[in-house]
Write an enzyme that holds these catalytic residues in place. Structure first.
Site, PDB file in Angstrom:
ATOM      1  N   GLU A 127       0.748  -1.128   0.143  1.00 50.43           N
ATOM      2  CA  GLU A 127       0.028   0.013   0.096  1.00 50.43           C
ATOM      3  C   GLU A 127       0.854   1.205  -0.016  1.00 50.43           C
ATOM      4  O   GLU A 127       0.681   2.156   0.778  1.00 50.43           O
ATOM      5  CB  GLU A 127      -0.881   0.101   1.039  1.00 50.43           C
ATOM      6  CG  GLU A 127      -1.897  -1.153   1.308  1.00 50.43           C
ATOM      7  CD  GLU A 127      -2.902  -1.366   2.634  1.00 50.43           C
ATOM      8  OE1 GLU A 127      -2.637  -0.437   3.326  1.00 50.43           O
ATOM      9  OE2 GLU A 127      -3.727  -2.359   2.505  1.00 50.43           O
ATOM     10  N   ASN A 169       2.079  -5.188  -3.107  1.00 50.15           N
ATOM     11  CA  ASN A 169       0.568  -5.405  -2.870  1.00 50.15           C
ATOM     12  C   ASN A 169      -0.068  -4.252  -2.667  1.00 50.15           C
ATOM     13  O   ASN A 169       0.410  -3.241  -1.743  1.00 50.15           O
ATOM     14  CB  ASN A 169       0.565  -6.525  -1.541  1.00 50.15           C
ATOM     15  CG  ASN A 169      -0.637  -7.017  -1.374  1.00 50.15           C
ATOM     16  OD1 ASN A 169      -1.393  -7.707  -2.250  1.00 50.15           O
ATOM     17  ND2 ASN A 169      -1.509  -6.988  -0.247  1.00 50.15           N
ATOM     18  N   HIS A 206     -10.560  -5.700  -2.559  1.00 43.65           N
ATOM     19  CA  HIS A 206     -11.451  -5.368  -1.661  1.00 43.65           C
ATOM     20  C   HIS A 206     -12.622  -4.597  -2.250  1.00 43.65           C
ATOM     21  O   HIS A 206     -12.688  -3.542  -2.476  1.00 43.65           O
ATOM     22  CB  HIS A 206     -10.808  -4.532  -0.533  1.00 43.65           C
ATOM     23  CG  HIS A 206      -9.955  -5.361   0.439  1.00 43.65           C
ATOM     24  ND1 HIS A 206     -10.262  -6.472   1.146  1.00 43.65           N
ATOM     25  CD2 HIS A 206      -8.664  -5.176   0.685  1.00 43.65           C
ATOM     26  CE1 HIS A 206      -9.449  -7.050   1.823  1.00 43.65           C
ATOM     27  NE2 HIS A 206      -8.396  -6.152   1.799  1.00 43.65           N
ATOM     28  N   GLU A 235      -6.467 -10.612  -1.275  1.00 46.35           N
ATOM     29  CA  GLU A 235      -7.264 -10.021  -0.335  1.00 46.35           C
ATOM     30  C   GLU A 235      -8.850 -10.170  -0.648  1.00 46.35           C
ATOM     31  O   GLU A 235      -9.481  -9.283  -0.187  1.00 46.35           O
ATOM     32  CB  GLU A 235      -6.843  -9.041   0.304  1.00 46.35           C
ATOM     33  CG  GLU A 235      -5.423  -8.907   0.960  1.00 46.35           C
ATOM     34  CD  GLU A 235      -4.863  -7.765   1.682  1.00 46.35           C
ATOM     35  OE1 GLU A 235      -5.763  -6.995   1.965  1.00 46.35           O
ATOM     36  OE2 GLU A 235      -3.732  -7.686   1.786  1.00 46.35           O
ATOM     37  N   ASP A 237     -12.592  -9.786  -1.019  1.00 42.97           N
ATOM     38  CA  ASP A 237     -14.169  -9.681  -0.529  1.00 42.97           C
ATOM     39  C   ASP A 237     -14.815  -9.040  -1.251  1.00 42.97           C
ATOM     40  O   ASP A 237     -14.501  -7.944  -1.736  1.00 42.97           O
ATOM     41  CB  ASP A 237     -13.814  -9.662   0.989  1.00 42.97           C
ATOM     42  CG  ASP A 237     -13.327  -8.425   1.455  1.00 42.97           C
ATOM     43  OD1 ASP A 237     -13.078  -7.414   0.562  1.00 42.97           O
ATOM     44  OD2 ASP A 237     -12.687  -8.278   2.681  1.00 42.97           O
TER      45      ASP A 237
HETATM   46  O1  G3I Z   1      -5.545  -7.802  18.911  1.00 43.98           O
HETATM   47  C1  G3I Z   1      -5.918  -6.560  19.058  1.00 43.98           C
HETATM   48  C2  G3I Z   1      -6.655  -6.605  20.712  1.00 43.98           C
HETATM   49  O2  G3I Z   1      -5.590  -6.976  21.601  1.00 43.98           O
HETATM   50  C3  G3I Z   1      -7.217  -5.307  21.099  1.00 43.98           C
HETATM   51  O3  G3I Z   1      -8.058  -5.860  22.126  1.00 43.98           O
HETATM   52  C4  G3I Z   1      -8.293  -4.910  20.043  1.00 43.98           C
HETATM   53  C5  G3I Z   1      -9.047  -3.635  20.097  1.00 43.98           C
HETATM   54  O4  G3I Z   1      -9.195  -2.983  19.143  1.00 43.98           O
HETATM   55  O5  G3I Z   1      -7.609  -4.691  18.680  1.00 43.98           O
HETATM   56  C6  G3I Z   1      -6.825  -6.160  18.231  1.00 43.98           C
HETATM   57  O6  G3I Z   1      -6.075  -5.655  17.158  1.00 43.98           O
HETATM   58  C7  G3I Z   1      -6.994  -5.442  15.971  1.00 43.98           C
HETATM   59  C8  G3I Z   1      -6.481  -6.598  14.998  1.00 43.98           C
HETATM   60  O7  G3I Z   1      -7.058  -6.319  13.398  1.00 43.98           O
HETATM   61  C9  G3I Z   1      -6.839  -8.148  15.110  1.00 43.98           C
HETATM   62  O8  G3I Z   1      -8.287  -8.261  15.437  1.00 43.98           O
HETATM   63  C10 G3I Z   1      -6.614  -4.004  15.568  1.00 43.98           C
HETATM   64  O9  G3I Z   1      -7.217  -3.143  16.188  1.00 43.98           O
HETATM   65  C11 G3I Z   1      -7.316  -3.775  14.185  1.00 43.98           C
HETATM   66  O10 G3I Z   1      -6.667  -2.676  13.631  1.00 43.98           O
HETATM   67  C12 G3I Z   1      -6.819  -5.081  13.018  1.00 43.98           C
HETATM   68  O11 G3I Z   1      -7.570  -4.801  11.657  1.00 43.98           O
HETATM   69  C13 G3I Z   1      -6.720  -5.415  10.845  1.00 43.98           C
HETATM   70  C14 G3I Z   1      -6.309  -4.441   9.606  1.00 43.98           C
HETATM   71  O12 G3I Z   1      -5.672  -5.092   8.598  1.00 43.98           O
HETATM   72  C15 G3I Z   1      -5.425  -3.548  10.388  1.00 43.98           C
HETATM   73  O13 G3I Z   1      -4.733  -2.674   9.413  1.00 43.98           O
HETATM   74  C16 G3I Z   1      -7.816  -6.562  10.218  1.00 43.98           C
HETATM   75  O14 G3I Z   1      -8.214  -7.676  10.915  1.00 43.98           O
HETATM   76  C17 G3I Z   1      -7.160  -6.908   8.653  1.00 43.98           C
HETATM   77  O15 G3I Z   1      -8.128  -7.857   8.198  1.00 43.98           O
HETATM   78  C18 G3I Z   1      -6.666  -5.948   7.877  1.00 43.98           C
HETATM   79  O16 G3I Z   1      -6.132  -6.362   6.868  1.00 43.98           O
HETATM   80  C19 G3I Z   1      -5.834  -5.411   5.684  1.00 43.98           C
HETATM   81  C20 G3I Z   1      -4.455  -6.030   5.428  1.00 43.98           C
HETATM   82  O17 G3I Z   1      -3.510  -6.287   6.152  1.00 43.98           O
HETATM   83  C21 G3I Z   1      -3.950  -5.029   4.026  1.00 43.98           C
HETATM   84  N1  G3I Z   1      -5.065  -4.536   3.290  1.00 43.98           N
HETATM   85  C22 G3I Z   1      -6.418  -4.184   3.782  1.00 43.98           C
HETATM   86  C23 G3I Z   1      -6.894  -5.246   4.771  1.00 43.98           C
HETATM   87  C24 G3I Z   1      -7.928  -4.682   5.403  1.00 43.98           C
HETATM   88  O18 G3I Z   1      -8.047  -3.479   6.181  1.00 43.98           O
END
Ligand code: G3I
Length: 302
Positions: A127, A169, A206, A235, A237
Site C-alpha cells: 500500500e 501488494n 476489496h 485479499e 472480498d
Molecule cells: O489484537 C488486538 C486486541 O488485543 C485489541 O483488544 C483490539 C482492540 O481494538 O484490537 C486487536 O487488534 C486488531 C486486529 O485487527 C486484530 O483483530 C486491530 O485493532 C485492528 O486494527 C486489526 O485490523 C486489521 C487491519 O488489517 C489493520 O490494518 C484487520 O484484522 C485485517 O483484516 C486488515 O487487513 C488489511 C491487510 O493487512 C492489508 N490490506 C487491507 C486489509 C483490510 O483492512
C-alpha cells in the site's frame, strides 16, 4: 473437484484464505479452512507490530501458529507484510530518516531469515501509493526516508531469501483506468527495466460500492503480466458477495496464465474485517453461500 483448493489445483493455481491465529481453536472455522483452501495468509500475525514489537526483539509466536498449522495441513504460505505505513509498532512510528531506513532493512532481514526457504510469496511492500487521482506515492514515514525505500526493501528481501517470490501488494489498483493502477504499473515497469528484483504484484481486491469490480480487471492483470511479473488476487472480498462478481474475478485470474491464485480475506462473514458487508464465501454457521458455489463452478469449468 469438490473443494476450492483442489478445483484451483487443476490449473496449477491455489485457492487461499486469510487466517487469524486466535480462531484456529474454533472447530467450525478450522474445519472449513483446512478442507477448502490450499494456501494461507496470516491476517495480522506476520505484520511489523506483531513480529518486532520492540526494536530488535522478534516474536513469531502467533505467526508460527499459523505457519505450522498451514504446513502440517499441506498448505503453502503467503507472507504478509514486511514494509508498510500501517500497523507499525510504536517504536517504529517514532523513527524517521536513516534510522527508520535501517530499521526497515533490519526488520526485513529478521523476519525473512526466520522463514527462509519456507514462504511461497512475500508481500514485501504494502500500500505505498495514494488513493485518488494524483498517482502519487502515499505520504508516510517510510516515503519520507526517500522514494527509493521500495526498491531498497525489494533488494534487501531478495538477498534475505532468494527462494521466495517477492510481491508488491495494494488495493484500488484493479481498475485499469484508475490513476493509482497506472502509477503502480509505471513503478513495476521501471523496476523490471532497471533490474530491481520484483516477481509478483498482489491485487487485494476489496470490492465495495465505492470501489466496485470492473470487468477491465482482466486487462489490468494481463498488462502487469506482460511486464514479466506474476499476478495474484490476494485479499478478495466483495460487499454483498454477489455470486456473479465472485465468478467474474475467478475467471479473470484463470484467463491470465501468470495469475498464481486467489486468496479470500477470511472464512465466514463473521470472520471478516468488515463483517457487516457479508463479503465472504461462508455463512456464520459454516454453510456455503451461493458465492461459494459460483466460485467452485468457475474453477471446475476453467
Ligand atoms: O489484537 C488486538 C486486541 O488485543 C485489541 O483488544 C483490539 C482492540 O481494538 O484490537 C486487536 O487488534 C486488531 C486486529 O485487527 C486484530 O483483530 C486491530 O485493532 C485492528 O486494527 C486489526 O485490523 C486489521 C487491519 O488489517 C489493520 O490494518 C484487520 O484484522 C485485517 O483484516 C486488515 O487487513 C488489511 C491487510 O493487512 C492489508 N490490506 C487491507 C486489509 C483490510 O483492512
Amino acid at each position: 473437484e469438490s473443494t476450492l483448493g483442489a478445483a484451483a489445483a487443476q490449473s496449477g493455481r491455489y485457492f487461499g484464505v486469510a487466517i487469524a491465529a486466535n480462531r484456529l481453536s474454533d472447530s467450525t472455522y478450522a474445519t472449513i479452512a483446512n478442507r477448502e483452501f490450499n494456501s494461507v495468509t496470516a491476517e495480522n500475525e506476520m505484520k511489523i507490530d506483531a513480529t518486532e514489537p520492540q526494536r530488535g526483539q522478534f516474536n513469531f509466536q502467533n505467526a508460527d501458529r499459523i505457519y505450522n498449522w498451514a504446513v502440517q495441513n499441506g498448505k503453502e504460505v503467503r507472507g504478509h507484510t514486511l514494509a508498510w505505513h500501517s500497523q507499525q509498532p510504536s517504536w517504529m512510528q517514532s523513527l524517521g530518516g536513516s534510522a527508520l531506513r535501517q530499521a526497515m532493512i533490519d526488520h526485513i532481514n529478521g523476519v525473512m531469515s526466520h522463514y527462509k526457504g519456507k514462504i511461497a510469496q512475500w508481500d514485501v511492500v504494502n500500500e505505498a501509493f495514494a488513493d485518488g487521482s494524483s498517482g502519487a506515492r502515499r505520504d508516510s514515514n517510510l516515503e519520507r526516508t526517500g522514494s527509493d525505500w521500495i526498491e531498497v526493501a525489494f533488494r534487501t528481501a531478495r538477498a534475505a531469501d532468494p527462494s521466495a517470490k517477492l510481491c508488491y501488494n495494494d488495493y484500488n489498483v484493479e481498475n485499469w483506468t484508475w490513476a493509482k493502477t497506472q502509477a503502480m504499473y509505471r513503478m513495476v515497469k521501471d523496476f523490471k527495466q532497471r533490474g530491481v528484483p520484483i516477481d509478483c504484484v498482489g491485487f487485494q481486491s476489496h470490492f465495495n460500492s465505492g470501489s466496485p469490480y470492473n470487468s477491465n480487471f482482466r486487462t489490468t492483470l494481463q498488462e502487469f503480466a506482460a511486464l514479466g511479473v506474476d499476478v495474484a488476487i490476494t485479499e478478495l472480498d466483495i460487499q454483498g458477495a454477489s455470486p456473479t462478481t465472485y465468478a467474474a474475478v475467478v475467471n479473470d485470474c484463470l484467463a491470465v496464465s501468470r495469475c498464481l491464485g486467489v486468496t479470500v480475506w477470511g472464512v465466514r462473514d463473521m470472520d471478516s474485517w468488515r463483517s457487516s458487508d457479508t463479503p465472504l464465501l461462508f455463512n456464520n454457521d459454516g454453510s456455503k453461500k451461493q458465492a461459494y458455489t459460483a466460485v467452485l463452478n468457475a474453477l471446475n469449468a476453467g
